[in-house]
Every structure is written in C-alpha cells, then in structure tokens.
Design an enzyme around this catalytic site. Structure first.
Site, mmCIF file in Angstrom:
data_model
loop_
_atom_site.group_PDB
_atom_site.id
_atom_site.type_symbol
_atom_site.label_atom_id
_atom_site.label_comp_id
_atom_site.label_asym_id
_atom_site.label_seq_id
_atom_site.Cartn_x
_atom_site.Cartn_y
_atom_site.Cartn_z
ATOM 1 N N VAL A 140 -3.658 4.111 -1.362
ATOM 2 C CA VAL A 140 -2.788 4.206 -2.525
ATOM 3 C C VAL A 140 -3.662 4.408 -3.759
ATOM 4 O O VAL A 140 -4.647 3.689 -3.959
ATOM 5 C CB VAL A 140 -1.929 2.937 -2.691
ATOM 6 C CG1 VAL A 140 -1.011 3.075 -3.902
ATOM 7 C CG2 VAL A 140 -1.106 2.683 -1.433
ATOM 8 N N GLY A 153 -5.257 0.581 -3.671
ATOM 9 C CA GLY A 153 -4.794 -0.158 -2.511
ATOM 10 C C GLY A 153 -4.969 0.648 -1.244
ATOM 11 O O GLY A 153 -5.365 1.815 -1.268
ATOM 12 N N LYS A 179 0.668 7.486 -2.656
ATOM 13 C CA LYS A 179 0.210 7.095 -1.323
ATOM 14 C C LYS A 179 -0.276 8.362 -0.622
ATOM 15 O O LYS A 179 0.458 9.351 -0.539
ATOM 16 C CB LYS A 179 1.346 6.433 -0.540
ATOM 17 C CG LYS A 179 0.912 5.855 0.808
ATOM 18 C CD LYS A 179 2.095 5.219 1.529
ATOM 19 C CE LYS A 179 2.589 3.989 0.799
ATOM 20 N NZ LYS A 179 3.649 3.289 1.597
ATOM 21 N N GLY A 181 -3.369 0.721 3.116
ATOM 22 C CA GLY A 181 -2.451 0.172 4.103
ATOM 23 C C GLY A 181 -2.579 0.895 5.410
ATOM 24 O O GLY A 181 -3.459 1.754 5.585
ATOM 25 N N GLY A 231 -2.279 4.765 5.027
ATOM 26 C CA GLY A 231 -3.180 5.533 4.181
ATOM 27 C C GLY A 231 -3.577 4.747 2.953
ATOM 28 O O GLY A 231 -3.376 3.539 2.877
ATOM 29 N N ASP A 237 11.052 -4.631 6.526
ATOM 30 C CA ASP A 237 9.690 -5.164 6.410
ATOM 31 C C ASP A 237 9.542 -5.965 5.118
ATOM 32 O O ASP A 237 8.596 -5.766 4.355
ATOM 33 C CB ASP A 237 8.669 -4.026 6.465
ATOM 34 C CG ASP A 237 7.273 -4.537 6.860
ATOM 35 O OD1 ASP A 237 7.182 -5.660 7.401
ATOM 36 O OD2 ASP A 237 6.296 -3.809 6.631
#
Length: 309
Positions: free
Chosen positions: A30, A23, A45, A25, A28, A134
């Site tokens: 993942v 992943g 992460k 984001g 940074g 969030d």
C-alpha cells in the site's frame, strides 16, 4: 542522489505517482500516491505478478461502492503491464490494531464510540447488499484526530461478497481471519450480515480486554457486556440479526464519555524533495543552489552595468 538531479516517482497507468510505501498485506503493498487526475493524495494498493484468483479478488474489491463517513471503499483502479492498482482515500491514523498494541485495553467510552462507528459502517455495507467477511482490528482504520475523539473507517473489502451468494461458499475451507469468523462462516456458510456482527463482537471484546480472540474467555463485567454477549451468540438464529438492532442496544447502555488515547498522524508529510504537482519530484537542495547562482549573476550584472534600483 547527487544534487541537481531530477528524482521521478513511479507513475502507474499514467495517473498515480507512487510516493512512499505506507503498508503491506497479503495482496500486495500500500502506497501514498499523488493522483494526477484529481490532484490529491490517495492510498494505492499495488498488486504485482498477479494470479487469476488473486486478481479476481482484487477486481471484486474495486467494485465496492459504499459511500459512508465510516467506510473506506475503493474509488478507482488501473492496470499497466504486470501491475494492478486500487485507489482509495488516504487514512492517516493507523488502525485499531495499532491503538491496542500501543495502549492495551481501551476505556469504556472510547470502546463504545468505536463500536458505534463500526456498527454504522456495517449498516451501510449490509444495506448495499454486501457482507464484509473480514472485520478485525487491522481493518478498522483511524483518521488522525489527535486529542479529539477517534474516527473509525472500515476498510479492506478484498473478501467482501454479496449477501447469501452461494458462489462465495468455501467448503471445506473458509474466507476470513481465524478467531474473528463466526462459527458458521468457519464452516463455509454463505455470506450473511450476522457473520460480520459476530466479528464485531470479537473486536469489541478485544478492545475492552486487550486480548486477541485466541486468549478471550468469558465476557468480563463491563458496560458493553450486554451487547458483546448478544453479538457472540454461536447460533446465528439467536444472534442480533442486524446492525440497526445492535446500535439500538448499544445506545441504551450507560457509557461514559470517551477519554481514550490520542490518534496521531502516522504518515507525516510526503517524502522530502518529492513534488506532488504530478510530473515528478525534484531535489529541492538543487533548486536552492540554482537560485543562489542566479542571485550572484544578477548582482554582478547590477554592478557592471551600473543598474540602479
């Protein structure tokens, strides 16, 4: 890579062997990693070339210590040169955002179950004195349960803050994701658990309509409507005040059993040829060739020396 060559994953801080990226984001990438200390797979992460503000946010996230079946909180971090890494449990089923993108609106039973699990997660977070700030489908991770009922895990505590801590007030800006933020949060109010409950209402409305906040209008006729309307009250003083109150209302609603889509394992096995024992990764076809050569040599010696079984 040529056969017979060793292929070693990057090992960060002498502990986390990065296997494959799963992943990305704003903070940074993942990665699935092998933790050489605990000898198990984890999600890591990775933050590189960090500025002071991003690093402060990163360190704040690793300080979260909420232990709950529906929460994915960081359990370790390390730094090496210009890299900082944050380790947490590896969740293999994607997110609620993936589920909605692939299947559209969810049935009432599945939406109700996911809502209950989210409220349980928020109850644990708020009991720890934190506001997530969030809550959105992309941060609601899912275990790979296959055809069994889904299991939600609230993740990404990068902007979490202590309840009513004025140091995290952000006037004239706001911290969160547009569309999911409560009106007072968007105006820069100090962190308050009711802001997470508003976001939960937006998420549930998205689960039952398939529409993101920008396209949401009135709450449609639906078994979850009484809860959603109480969560989306604009005045925080009139909104449901606690996750516990929201859970009690939810459990009084006549919801059917979940029949929603399966949640597959989206990660699969670790990359082929990478050993997870911790030292590195080997090209397995090379080992097969070596084993075949050894078998031939042993066979020749057997004949030449007259060995008998």
């Amino acid at each position: 890579m040529p056969a017979g060559r060793w292929r070693s994953p990057t090992v960060v801080a002498g502990r986390y062997a990065l296997l494959d990226q799963v992943g990305a984001g704003g903070m940074g990438s993942v990665w699935r990693a092998w933790d050489q200390r605990t000898r198990r797979h984890v999600a890591v992460k990775v933050l590189g070339q960090h500025g002071s503000a991003v690093l402060a946010r990163f360190v704040r996230e690793q300080a979260v210590r909420v232990r709950h079946p529906h929460v994915v909180a960081p359990h370790g971090w390390a730094a090496e040169d210009d890299l900082v890494v944050l380790a947490m449990e590896l969740v293999r089923g994607g997110s609620v955002a993936d589920l909605l993108r692939e299947h559209g609106p969810l049935d009432a039973g599945t939406a109700g179950l996911l809502c209950e699990q989210l409220l349980q997660a928020l109850a644990a977070v708020h009991a720890a004195g934190l506001v997530h700030r969030d809550v959105k489908p992309a941060n609601l991770l899912l275990e790979a349960t296959g055809d069994r009922p889904p299991h939600l895990r609230l993740g990404d505590f990068g902007v979490a803050a202590p309840v009513a801590d004025h140091r995290f007030t952000t006037v004239p800006g706001a911290i969160g994701t547009d569309g999911y933020m409560a009106p007072e949060q968007a105006r820069g109010a100090p962190p308050d658990p009711r802001q997470d409950l508003y976001a939960a209402g937006r998420v549930v409305l998205e689960m039952i309509t398939g529409l993101p906040p920008a396209r949401q209008t009135a709450v449609p006729s639906h078994p979850l409507r009484p809860l959603v309307e109480r969560l989306l009250v604009e005045d925080p003083e009139q909104r449901l005040a606690t996750s516990g109150a929201a859970l009690r209302l939810l459990r009084r609603l006549p919801l059917p059993d979940p029949v929603g889509p399966p949640v597959p394992d989206r990660l699969g096995p670790p990359p082929r040829g990478r050993r997870t024992a911790g030292v590195g990764a080997v090209d397995w076809p090379a080992w097969a060739a070596v084993a075949a050569l050894v078998a031939v040599v042993v066979g020749c010696l057997w004949v030449l020396l007259g060995w008998t079984p």
